[in-house]
Structures are given as structure tokens and as C-alpha cells.
Scaffold this motif. Structure first.
Motif, PDB file in Angstrom:
ATOM      1  N   ALA A   1      36.568  50.489  33.720  1.00 17.53           N
ATOM      2  CA  ALA A   1      37.894  51.158  33.597  1.00 17.53           C
ATOM      3  C   ALA A   1      38.455  51.223  34.888  1.00 17.53           C
ATOM      4  CB  ALA A   1      37.838  52.343  32.763  1.00 17.53           C
ATOM      5  N   ASN A   2      37.466  51.658  36.038  1.00 19.10           N
ATOM      6  CA  ASN A   2      37.880  51.595  37.325  1.00 19.10           C
ATOM      7  C   ASN A   2      38.006  50.409  38.166  1.00 19.10           C
ATOM      8  OD1 ASN A   2      34.707  51.524  37.259  1.00 19.10           O
ATOM      9  ND2 ASN A   2      35.168  51.032  39.343  1.00 19.10           N
ATOM     10  N   ASN A   3      38.045  49.415  37.663  1.00 21.90           N
ATOM     11  CA  ASN A   3      38.084  48.198  38.526  1.00 21.90           C
ATOM     12  C   ASN A   3      39.498  47.978  38.721  1.00 21.90           C
ATOM     13  OD1 ASN A   3      38.259  45.154  39.048  1.00 21.90           O
ATOM     14  ND2 ASN A   3      36.129  45.347  38.988  1.00 21.90           N
ATOM     15  N   THR A   4      39.781  47.660  40.142  1.00 22.74           N
ATOM     16  CA  THR A   4      41.478  47.681  40.300  1.00 22.74           C
ATOM     17  C   THR A   4      41.581  46.181  41.058  1.00 22.74           C
ATOM     18  OG1 THR A   4      40.981  48.639  42.323  1.00 22.74           O
ATOM     19  CG2 THR A   4      41.811  49.876  40.541  1.00 22.74           C
ATOM     20  N   THR A   5      40.329  45.280  41.109  1.00 21.52           N
ATOM     21  CA  THR A   5      40.369  44.001  41.877  1.00 21.52           C
ATOM     22  C   THR A   5      40.246  42.973  41.311  1.00 21.52           C
ATOM     23  OG1 THR A   5      39.323  45.479  43.619  1.00 21.52           O
ATOM     24  CG2 THR A   5      39.191  42.852  43.835  1.00 21.52           C
ATOM     25  N   MET A   6      39.530  42.781  40.170  1.00 26.10           N
ATOM     26  CA  MET A   6      38.982  41.288  39.413  1.00 26.10           C
ATOM     27  C   MET A   6      40.153  40.740  38.692  1.00 26.10           C
ATOM     28  SD  MET A   6      35.515  40.576  37.313  1.00 26.10           S
ATOM     29  CE  MET A   6      35.123  39.041  37.419  1.00 26.10           C
ATOM     30  N   GLU A   7      40.996  41.527  38.048  1.00 27.14           N
ATOM     31  CA  GLU A   7      41.858  40.767  37.364  1.00 27.14           C
ATOM     32  C   GLU A   7      42.790  39.727  38.418  1.00 27.14           C
ATOM     33  OE1 GLU A   7      45.834  41.610  35.008  1.00 27.14           O
ATOM     34  OE2 GLU A   7      44.390  42.809  34.481  1.00 27.14           O
ATOM     35  N   ARG A   8      43.172  40.661  39.406  1.00 27.55           N
ATOM     36  CA  ARG A   8      43.991  39.976  40.587  1.00 27.55           C
ATOM     37  C   ARG A   8      43.392  38.646  41.209  1.00 27.55           C
ATOM     38  NH1 ARG A   8      44.213  43.684  43.652  1.00 27.55           N
ATOM     39  NH2 ARG A   8      42.929  43.002  45.424  1.00 27.55           N
ATOM     40  N   GLU A   9      42.256  38.857  41.557  1.00 28.59           N
ATOM     41  CA  GLU A   9      41.479  37.991  42.151  1.00 28.59           C
ATOM     42  C   GLU A   9      41.187  36.823  41.566  1.00 28.59           C
ATOM     43  OE1 GLU A   9      38.847  39.190  45.305  1.00 28.59           O
ATOM     44  OE2 GLU A   9      40.252  40.134  46.399  1.00 28.59           O
ATOM     45  N   LEU A  10      40.686  37.306  40.232  1.00 26.25           N
ATOM     46  CA  LEU A  10      40.416  36.103  39.364  1.00 26.25           C
ATOM     47  C   LEU A  10      41.251  35.048  39.273  1.00 26.25           C
ATOM     48  CD1 LEU A  10      37.905  35.054  37.379  1.00 26.25           C
ATOM     49  CD2 LEU A  10      39.026  36.516  35.595  1.00 26.25           C
ATOM     50  N   LEU A  11      42.626  35.580  38.877  1.00 23.72           N
ATOM     51  CA  LEU A  11      43.785  34.872  38.648  1.00 23.72           C
ATOM     52  C   LEU A  11      44.016  34.008  39.802  1.00 23.72           C
ATOM     53  CD1 LEU A  11      45.931  37.137  36.403  1.00 23.72           C
ATOM     54  CD2 LEU A  11      44.736  34.928  35.831  1.00 23.72           C
ATOM     55  N   GLU A  12      43.625  34.501  41.079  1.00 23.55           N
ATOM     56  CA  GLU A  12      44.004  33.550  42.335  1.00 23.55           C
ATOM     57  C   GLU A  12      42.891  32.516  42.383  1.00 23.55           C
ATOM     58  OE1 GLU A  12      43.987  36.720  45.530  1.00 23.55           O
ATOM     59  OE2 GLU A  12      46.084  37.277  44.873  1.00 23.55           O
ATOM     60  N   TRP A  13      41.764  32.661  41.889  1.00 24.83           N
ATOM     61  CA  TRP A  13      40.837  31.607  41.913  1.00 24.83           C
ATOM     62  C   TRP A  13      41.192  30.348  40.943  1.00 24.83           C
ATOM     63  CZ3 TRP A  13      38.071  30.570  45.857  1.00 24.83           C
ATOM     64  CH2 TRP A  13      37.533  31.399  47.162  1.00 24.83           C
ATOM     65  N   LEU A  14      41.837  31.116  39.851  1.00 27.58           N
ATOM     66  CA  LEU A  14      41.819  30.029  38.677  1.00 27.58           C
ATOM     67  C   LEU A  14      42.872  29.060  38.958  1.00 27.58           C
ATOM     68  CD1 LEU A  14      41.137  32.485  35.331  1.00 27.58           C
ATOM     69  CD2 LEU A  14      39.744  30.672  36.621  1.00 27.58           C
ATOM     70  N   PRO A  15      43.147  28.058  38.224  1.00 24.65           N
ATOM     71  CA  PRO A  15      44.159  27.110  38.410  1.00 24.65           C
ATOM     72  C   PRO A  15      45.492  27.879  38.145  1.00 24.65           C
ATOM     73  CG  PRO A  15      42.667  26.106  36.977  1.00 24.65           C
ATOM     74  CD  PRO A  15      42.322  27.519  37.106  1.00 24.65           C
ATOM     75  N   GLN A  16      46.843  27.434  38.785  1.00 22.57           N
ATOM     76  CA  GLN A  16      47.976  28.249  38.650  1.00 22.57           C
ATOM     77  C   GLN A  16      48.574  27.957  37.258  1.00 22.57           C
ATOM     78  OE1 GLN A  16      50.828  26.041  41.323  1.00 22.57           O
ATOM     79  NE2 GLN A  16      52.477  27.867  41.139  1.00 22.57           N
ATOM     80  N   GLY A  17      48.982  29.084  36.858  1.00 26.11           N
ATOM     81  CA  GLY A  17      49.364  29.532  35.408  1.00 26.11           C
ATOM     82  C   GLY A  17      48.587  30.132  34.607  1.00 26.11           C
ATOM     83  N   ALA A  18      47.393  30.212  35.093  1.00 25.73           N
ATOM     84  CA  ALA A  18      46.311  31.059  34.178  1.00 25.73           C
ATOM     85  C   ALA A  18      46.850  32.482  34.079  1.00 25.73           C
ATOM     86  CB  ALA A  18      45.120  30.963  34.670  1.00 25.73           C
ATOM     87  N   THR A  19      46.565  32.932  32.854  1.00 26.64           N
ATOM     88  CA  THR A  19      46.874  34.318  32.536  1.00 26.64           C
ATOM     89  C   THR A  19      45.653  35.159  31.988  1.00 26.64           C
ATOM     90  OG1 THR A  19      47.422  33.794  30.258  1.00 26.64           O
ATOM     91  CG2 THR A  19      49.279  33.783  31.563  1.00 26.64           C
ATOM     92  N   CYS A  20      45.674  36.298  32.066  1.00 27.31           N
ATOM     93  CA  CYS A  20      44.459  37.288  31.820  1.00 27.31           C
ATOM     94  C   CYS A  20      44.880  38.419  30.982  1.00 27.31           C
ATOM     95  CB  CYS A  20      43.942  37.633  33.314  1.00 27.31           C
ATOM     96  SG  CYS A  20      42.380  38.440  33.154  1.00 27.31           S
ATOM     97  N   ARG A  21      44.168  38.697  29.839  1.00 25.57           N
ATOM     98  CA  ARG A  21      44.271  39.758  29.138  1.00 25.57           C
ATOM     99  C   ARG A  21      42.949  40.615  29.597  1.00 25.57           C
ATOM    100  NH1 ARG A  21      45.051  41.213  22.709  1.00 25.57           N
ATOM    101  NH2 ARG A  21      45.230  43.330  23.112  1.00 25.57           N
ATOM    102  N   THR A  22      43.085  41.866  30.018  1.00 28.93           N
ATOM    103  CA  THR A  22      42.202  42.645  30.439  1.00 28.93           C
ATOM    104  C   THR A  22      41.761  43.778  29.573  1.00 28.93           C
ATOM    105  OG1 THR A  22      42.512  42.024  32.715  1.00 28.93           O
ATOM    106  CG2 THR A  22      41.312  43.972  32.486  1.00 28.93           C
ATOM    107  N   LEU A  23      40.609  44.105  29.356  1.00 24.54           N
ATOM    108  CA  LEU A  23      40.207  45.042  28.615  1.00 24.54           C
ATOM    109  C   LEU A  23      39.203  45.905  29.476  1.00 24.54           C
ATOM    110  CD1 LEU A  23      38.820  43.649  25.071  1.00 24.54           C
ATOM    111  CD2 LEU A  23      41.083  44.836  25.821  1.00 24.54           C
ATOM    112  N   ARG A  24      39.707  47.133  29.641  1.00 25.31           N
ATOM    113  CA  ARG A  24      38.826  48.093  30.490  1.00 25.31           C
ATOM    114  C   ARG A  24      37.917  49.195  29.916  1.00 25.31           C
ATOM    115  NH1 ARG A  24      41.026  47.293  35.393  1.00 25.31           N
ATOM    116  NH2 ARG A  24      43.145  46.341  35.505  1.00 25.31           N
TER     117      ARG A  24
END
Length: 227
Positions: free
Chosen positions: A11-34
Motif C-alpha cells: 500500500a505504501n508503494n508510490t514508485t512502481m506503477e509509474r516506472e513500470l509503465l515507463e519501461w513497458l511499450p507505449q500505450g500500456a495501462t496498469c490497474r494497481t491493487l495496493r
């Protein structure tokens, strides 16, 4: 193809969603469960309840048509150990109907990909997780020759570690006797620094998030976005 990722993080993670999407191909989306957790850092005793909660929460992805689930809980995967971490991946895949990658396994596989056997390691963890991580790597014939830890006492301290501090610690830790550097923890910001550090050290530099994104891309048959 626009990828849809289901991400599970503490729940405290504020980094991974943003950076994961930056590493993935353009247009990827992410639904995050904390995943809820206590303020102190995870310990071995916390793992059964933490994993059970993650498995119950993952049911949300079963009806969400995600292409892949990422279990981005680095310390939880390290403490669980490789066999249980693999079991968590299998369980989450069964629950969600999607392939699963875990950060703990991705860390090992990325260093194997780099053919690294003697590494420098930067972590934010306390001794219990650091020792478990060294043991995890040793099982794949990867020796930690140099290690430096921020030894964050709680999630507030962990969240205050910025990329400049990570760069400074990486430079202090890396040595000529190391054939790669790994920066552990999916909370630490690393997207903007791993490339420059690779050029500086002239050796592979991996982080928890980069390794996870690389493993996810491999599972999905797409290229890692290095730009």
C-alpha cells in the motif's frame, strides 16, 4: 497491441506503477491493487497473512481481462523464498487466469541474463531481508561482493529515499570486482538513473522495477522500452 497490466504492490508503494509503465511499450495501462500492511517493514512472520490477503484481492483481476499480473512486492517475495514465491505466482495465475511475474524471481532472472556472478547490491532493507536476498542470489551462483543498505526503519523512511541518494549509494558500492550492480526494492526510484549508471560503470545495472518490466515484456513477447 495496448497492454493492460494488473499490478500488486504494498500500500505504501508510490514508485512502481509509474516506472513500470515507463519501461513497458507505449500505450500500456496498469490497474494497481495496493496490499494493506503495517508501518514497519515486512518480516518473515508477516508473510503468511500478507500473501493470503494478496491472493484474496487478486480475484478482482479475474474479470478484468488483464494481459499479465505483476506481483511487485519485492521484500515479500524475498522473504517467502524461491519455492514459495513460485507458488504465489502459480496461485495468482490460477485466481486471475493471467500469466504472472514476480519481482523476486525477475531479479534473479535479470542477473542470469546479464551473466553476472559477482555483484554490487544496494537495498533499503534491514538485515533479515538483506540476508535472505543474498541467500536467494547464492542459490543461482550469484555472489554479493559489495552491499550497502539504507536500512530504512519504516515505510516513511523508505519513501523519503530519492534518486540522488540511490545514485550516490550506487557509486559508493560498485567496484572493479563486480560484474553488475543491482538496486533492490520497487519503491526506490531508478528509471532515470540505471542507463547513466551503466554508461558510467561500463557494466550492467538492474533494478527491481527494470527487471520486472523486462520479465513481463518477455512473457508478453514485446520489447522493453529503453528510451
Amino acid at each position: 497491441m495496448k497492454l493492460k497490466i494488473g499490478l500488486m504492490v504494498p500500500a505504501n508503494n508510490t514508485t512502481m506503477e509509474r516506472e513500470l509503465l515507463e519501461w513497458l511499450p507505449q500505450g500500456a495501462t496498469c490497474r494497481t491493487l495496493r496490499i494493506p500492511r503495517q508501518q514497519g517493514l515486512l518480516t518473515m512472520a508477516d508473510i503468511p497473512a500478507y500473501v493470503g490477503l494478496a491472493e484474496s484481492m487478486a480475484e478482482v483481476f479475474a474479470g478484468d481481462a488483464v494481459d499479465l499480473v505483476v506481483y511487485g512486492c519485492t521484500a515479500a517475495g524475498i522473504l517467502a523464498g524461491p519455492e514459495r514465491d513460485a507458488g504465489i505466482a502459480e496461485s495468482l495465475s490460477r485466481i486471475t487466469g493471467a500469466p504472472v511475474v514476480t519481482t523476486a524471481n525477475s531479479m534473479v532472472e535479470s542477473l542470469r541474463e546479464a551473466r553476472a556472478h559477482d555483484i554490487a547490491l544496494v537495498t533499503p532493507y534491514a538485515a533479515e531481508v538483506n540476508e535472505q536476498l543474498k541467500s536467494l542470489l547464492a542459490r543461482s551462483s550469484i555472489a554479493v561482493r559489495r552491499m550497502s543498505s539504507f536500512e530504512a526503519a519504516n515505510v516513511e523512511e523508505l519513501g523519503r529515499i530519492g534518486q540522488d541518494a540511490v545514485v550516490a549509494r550506487a557509486r559508493e558500492t560498485m567496484g572493479e570486482d563486480c560484474d553488475a550492480l543491482f538496486i533492490a526494492c520497487s519503491q526506490l526510484p531508478t528509471r532515470a538513473i540505471v542507463g547513466p549508471l551503466e554508461k558510467e560503470f561500463k557494466r550492467p545495472v538492474w533494478s527491481s522495477i527494470k527487471a520486472t518490466a523486462w520479465r513481463a515484456c518477455g512473457k508478453l513477447g514485446v520489447a522493453l522500452n529503453k528510451s
